[in-house]
Design a protein around this motif. Sequence first.
Motif, PDB file in Angstrom:
ATOM      1  N   ALA A   1      -5.414  11.257 -11.206  1.00  0.00           N
ATOM      2  CA  ALA A   1      -4.869  12.003 -12.347  1.00  0.00           C
ATOM      3  C   ALA A   1      -3.540  12.670 -11.977  1.00  0.00           C
ATOM      4  O   ALA A   1      -2.582  12.651 -12.765  1.00  0.00           O
ATOM      5  CB  ALA A   1      -5.876  13.057 -12.808  1.00  0.00           C
ATOM      6  N   LYS A   2      -3.453  13.210 -10.769  1.00  0.00           N
ATOM      7  CA  LYS A   2      -2.202  13.833 -10.309  1.00  0.00           C
ATOM      8  C   LYS A   2      -1.099  12.790 -10.180  1.00  0.00           C
ATOM      9  O   LYS A   2       0.061  13.055 -10.503  1.00  0.00           O
ATOM     10  CB  LYS A   2      -2.431  14.529  -8.963  1.00  0.00           C
ATOM     11  N   LEU A   3      -1.471  11.587  -9.699  1.00  0.00           N
ATOM     12  CA  LEU A   3      -0.489  10.511  -9.573  1.00  0.00           C
ATOM     13  C   LEU A   3       0.104  10.158 -10.931  1.00  0.00           C
ATOM     14  O   LEU A   3       1.326   9.990 -11.062  1.00  0.00           O
ATOM     15  CB  LEU A   3      -1.140   9.284  -8.946  1.00  0.00           C
ATOM     16  N   LEU A   4      -0.739  10.050 -11.940  1.00  0.00           N
ATOM     17  CA  LEU A   4      -0.228   9.709 -13.269  1.00  0.00           C
ATOM     18  C   LEU A   4       0.687  10.799 -13.813  1.00  0.00           C
ATOM     19  O   LEU A   4       1.694  10.495 -14.473  1.00  0.00           O
ATOM     20  CB  LEU A   4      -1.386   9.443 -14.234  1.00  0.00           C
ATOM     21  N   ARG A   5       0.381  12.036 -13.510  1.00  0.00           N
ATOM     22  CA  ARG A   5       1.263  13.119 -13.957  1.00  0.00           C
ATOM     23  C   ARG A   5       2.622  13.021 -13.264  1.00  0.00           C
ATOM     24  O   ARG A   5       3.667  13.242 -13.878  1.00  0.00           O
ATOM     25  CB  ARG A   5       0.607  14.471 -13.672  1.00  0.00           C
ATOM     26  N   ARG A   6       2.602  12.675 -11.979  1.00  0.00           N
ATOM     27  CA  ARG A   6       3.862  12.505 -11.238  1.00  0.00           C
ATOM     28  C   ARG A   6       4.671  11.339 -11.808  1.00  0.00           C
ATOM     29  O   ARG A   6       5.892  11.428 -11.932  1.00  0.00           O
ATOM     30  CB  ARG A   6       3.567  12.260  -9.755  1.00  0.00           C
TER      31      ARG A   6
ATOM     32  N   GLU B   1       4.590  10.195 -14.853  1.00  0.00           N
ATOM     33  CA  GLU B   1       5.130  10.583 -16.160  1.00  0.00           C
ATOM     34  C   GLU B   1       6.369  11.453 -15.982  1.00  0.00           C
ATOM     35  O   GLU B   1       7.383  11.252 -16.663  1.00  0.00           O
ATOM     36  CB  GLU B   1       4.072  11.313 -16.962  1.00  0.00           C
ATOM     37  N   GLU B   2       6.290  12.404 -15.052  1.00  0.00           N
ATOM     38  CA  GLU B   2       7.433  13.294 -14.797  1.00  0.00           C
ATOM     39  C   GLU B   2       8.639  12.516 -14.272  1.00  0.00           C
ATOM     40  O   GLU B   2       9.787  12.894 -14.507  1.00  0.00           O
ATOM     41  CB  GLU B   2       7.031  14.372 -13.785  1.00  0.00           C
ATOM     42  N   ALA B   3       8.353  11.396 -13.555  1.00  0.00           N
ATOM     43  CA  ALA B   3       9.430  10.594 -12.967  1.00  0.00           C
ATOM     44  C   ALA B   3      10.013   9.575 -13.943  1.00  0.00           C
ATOM     45  O   ALA B   3      10.919   8.827 -13.593  1.00  0.00           O
ATOM     46  CB  ALA B   3       8.918   9.882 -11.718  1.00  0.00           C
TER      47      ALA B   3
ATOM     48  N   GLY C   1       0.819  -1.201   0.000  1.00  0.00           N
ATOM     49  CA  GLY C   1       0.000   0.000   0.000  1.00  0.00           C
ATOM     50  C   GLY C   1       0.854   1.252   0.000  1.00  0.00           C
ATOM     51  O   GLY C   1       1.899   1.302   0.656  1.00  0.00           O
ATOM     52  N   ARG C   2       0.448   2.219  -0.775  1.00  0.00           N
ATOM     53  CA  ARG C   2       1.129   3.516  -0.850  1.00  0.00           C
ATOM     54  C   ARG C   2       2.638   3.396  -1.109  1.00  0.00           C
ATOM     55  O   ARG C   2       3.453   3.859  -0.311  1.00  0.00           O
ATOM     56  CB  ARG C   2       0.871   4.317   0.428  1.00  0.00           C
ATOM     57  N   PRO C   3       3.028   2.787  -2.192  1.00  0.00           N
ATOM     58  CA  PRO C   3       4.458   2.640  -2.503  1.00  0.00           C
ATOM     59  C   PRO C   3       5.081   3.977  -2.891  1.00  0.00           C
ATOM     60  O   PRO C   3       4.384   4.929  -3.251  1.00  0.00           O
ATOM     61  CB  PRO C   3       4.460   1.675  -3.685  1.00  0.00           C
ATOM     62  N   ALA C   4       6.394   4.037  -2.820  1.00  0.00           N
ATOM     63  CA  ALA C   4       7.122   5.239  -3.248  1.00  0.00           C
ATOM     64  C   ALA C   4       6.999   5.393  -4.757  1.00  0.00           C
ATOM     65  O   ALA C   4       6.850   4.409  -5.487  1.00  0.00           O
ATOM     66  CB  ALA C   4       8.588   5.118  -2.843  1.00  0.00           C
ATOM     67  N   ILE C   5       7.066   6.624  -5.222  1.00  0.00           N
ATOM     68  CA  ILE C   5       6.961   6.896  -6.659  1.00  0.00           C
ATOM     69  C   ILE C   5       8.040   6.143  -7.431  1.00  0.00           C
ATOM     70  O   ILE C   5       7.772   5.570  -8.496  1.00  0.00           O
ATOM     71  CB  ILE C   5       7.062   8.409  -6.931  1.00  0.00           C
ATOM     72  N   ASP C   6       9.251   6.121  -6.915  1.00  0.00           N
ATOM     73  CA  ASP C   6      10.336   5.420  -7.609  1.00  0.00           C
ATOM     74  C   ASP C   6      10.013   3.934  -7.772  1.00  0.00           C
ATOM     75  O   ASP C   6      10.326   3.332  -8.808  1.00  0.00           O
ATOM     76  CB  ASP C   6      11.655   5.580  -6.845  1.00  0.00           C
ATOM     77  N   ASP C   7       9.384   3.338  -6.758  1.00  0.00           N
ATOM     78  CA  ASP C   7       9.005   1.923  -6.842  1.00  0.00           C
ATOM     79  C   ASP C   7       7.904   1.714  -7.885  1.00  0.00           C
ATOM     80  O   ASP C   7       7.907   0.715  -8.611  1.00  0.00           O
ATOM     81  CB  ASP C   7       8.529   1.410  -5.483  1.00  0.00           C
ATOM     82  N   MET C   8       6.991   2.659  -7.964  1.00  0.00           N
ATOM     83  CA  MET C   8       5.922   2.564  -8.950  1.00  0.00           C
ATOM     84  C   MET C   8       6.482   2.712 -10.363  1.00  0.00           C
ATOM     85  O   MET C   8       6.038   2.026 -11.286  1.00  0.00           O
ATOM     86  CB  MET C   8       4.839   3.620  -8.672  1.00  0.00           C
ATOM     87  N   VAL C   9       7.449   3.594 -10.517  1.00  0.00           N
ATOM     88  CA  VAL C   9       8.098   3.769 -11.824  1.00  0.00           C
ATOM     89  C   VAL C   9       8.747   2.459 -12.247  1.00  0.00           C
ATOM     90  O   VAL C   9       8.598   2.009 -13.397  1.00  0.00           O
ATOM     91  CB  VAL C   9       9.132   4.904 -11.774  1.00  0.00           C
ATOM     92  N   GLU C  10       9.472   1.830 -11.338  1.00  0.00           N
ATOM     93  CA  GLU C  10      10.131   0.564 -11.649  1.00  0.00           C
ATOM     94  C   GLU C  10       9.109  -0.511 -11.996  1.00  0.00           C
ATOM     95  O   GLU C  10       9.326  -1.345 -12.884  1.00  0.00           O
ATOM     96  CB  GLU C  10      10.983   0.115 -10.462  1.00  0.00           C
ATOM     97  N   LEU C  11       7.964  -0.479 -11.309  1.00  0.00           N
ATOM     98  CA  LEU C  11       6.892  -1.438 -11.582  1.00  0.00           C
ATOM     99  C   LEU C  11       6.402  -1.322 -13.019  1.00  0.00           C
ATOM    100  O   LEU C  11       6.141  -2.322 -13.684  1.00  0.00           O
ATOM    101  CB  LEU C  11       5.737  -1.209 -10.604  1.00  0.00           C
ATOM    102  N   THR C  12       6.299  -0.089 -13.512  1.00  0.00           N
ATOM    103  CA  THR C  12       5.837   0.111 -14.893  1.00  0.00           C
ATOM    104  C   THR C  12       6.829  -0.435 -15.906  1.00  0.00           C
ATOM    105  O   THR C  12       6.453  -0.758 -17.033  1.00  0.00           O
ATOM    106  CB  THR C  12       5.585   1.599 -15.198  1.00  0.00           C
ATOM    107  N   ARG C  13       8.080  -0.552 -15.506  1.00  0.00           N
ATOM    108  CA  ARG C  13       9.116  -1.056 -16.418  1.00  0.00           C
ATOM    109  C   ARG C  13       9.200  -2.578 -16.396  1.00  0.00           C
ATOM    110  O   ARG C  13       9.713  -3.186 -17.338  1.00  0.00           O
ATOM    111  CB  ARG C  13      10.468  -0.445 -16.038  1.00  0.00           C
ATOM    112  N   GLN C  14       8.726  -3.183 -15.321  1.00  0.00           N
ATOM    113  CA  GLN C  14       8.826  -4.625 -15.164  1.00  0.00           C
ATOM    114  C   GLN C  14       7.535  -5.363 -15.502  1.00  0.00           C
ATOM    115  O   GLN C  14       7.534  -6.587 -15.591  1.00  0.00           O
ATOM    116  CB  GLN C  14       9.225  -4.963 -13.719  1.00  0.00           C
ATOM    117  N   SER C  15       6.440  -4.633 -15.670  1.00  0.00           N
ATOM    118  CA  SER C  15       5.126  -5.240 -15.890  1.00  0.00           C
ATOM    119  C   SER C  15       4.635  -4.999 -17.308  1.00  0.00           C
ATOM    120  O   SER C  15       5.002  -4.016 -17.951  1.00  0.00           O
ATOM    121  CB  SER C  15       4.103  -4.656 -14.900  1.00  0.00           C
TER     122      SER C  15
END
Length: 203
Positions: free
Chosen positions: A115-120, A122-124, A83-97
């Motif tokens: 919507a704000k989360l997705l913008r963050r 993308e920026e990351a 729950g509530r992972p760090a943005i960096d962890d979520m970014v890595e998740l998008t690369r592995q999934s």
Amino acid sequence: MSETSGPMIVSLTSMKGGVGKSTLAVNLAGALALRGPTALMDADAAIQTSGGWIARGAIPVTLLEEGTAIPAGTRYLVVDTEGRPAIDDMVELTRQSHVVLIPTAPNSVEVEATAKLLRRLEEAGATMKTIRIVVTKAPPVGSVGQAARDELRAMGMPVCETVIRRYTAHERAHEQAVLVRNTQDSRAENAWGDILSLTVEVC
């Protein structure tokens, strides 16, 4: 990732609690198991909602501990993140999934936060093509869920067509450690229909 490199990986993540992430993870894994060998990894060590659900029941899904090898022949891997992972962890998740599902409740506060989360993300530097928002816990009657979906779409967000409606069958499924289709509930078929529709859409 190619099909020959391993199973299709579908991850579910969220910065908000109470959006039905683990409920969706278990039932999505159960639906995918109808297509081929499926495993579920519960990466939320503190809560272990989906892992406990699978462990208690007779759901035909292999439960994996985080960091363990994926069994040979596994066609799908569903990852239920912490729950509530760090943005960096979520970014890595998008690369592995292959697909990253971000559930959101259908109220305006949650929609804007998502919507704000997705913008963050993308920026990351996240791999945005893997991300799909899915509206969950929508009232079974009326168009609240569809309105939230359309609002996200109007913002240019990648959102699933399927809306997961909120039925008591979902809570009963967790209590009984079964898939929602196997509960003794008059709306179980409707709830399972939402899961199957999402499965077809994203996988």
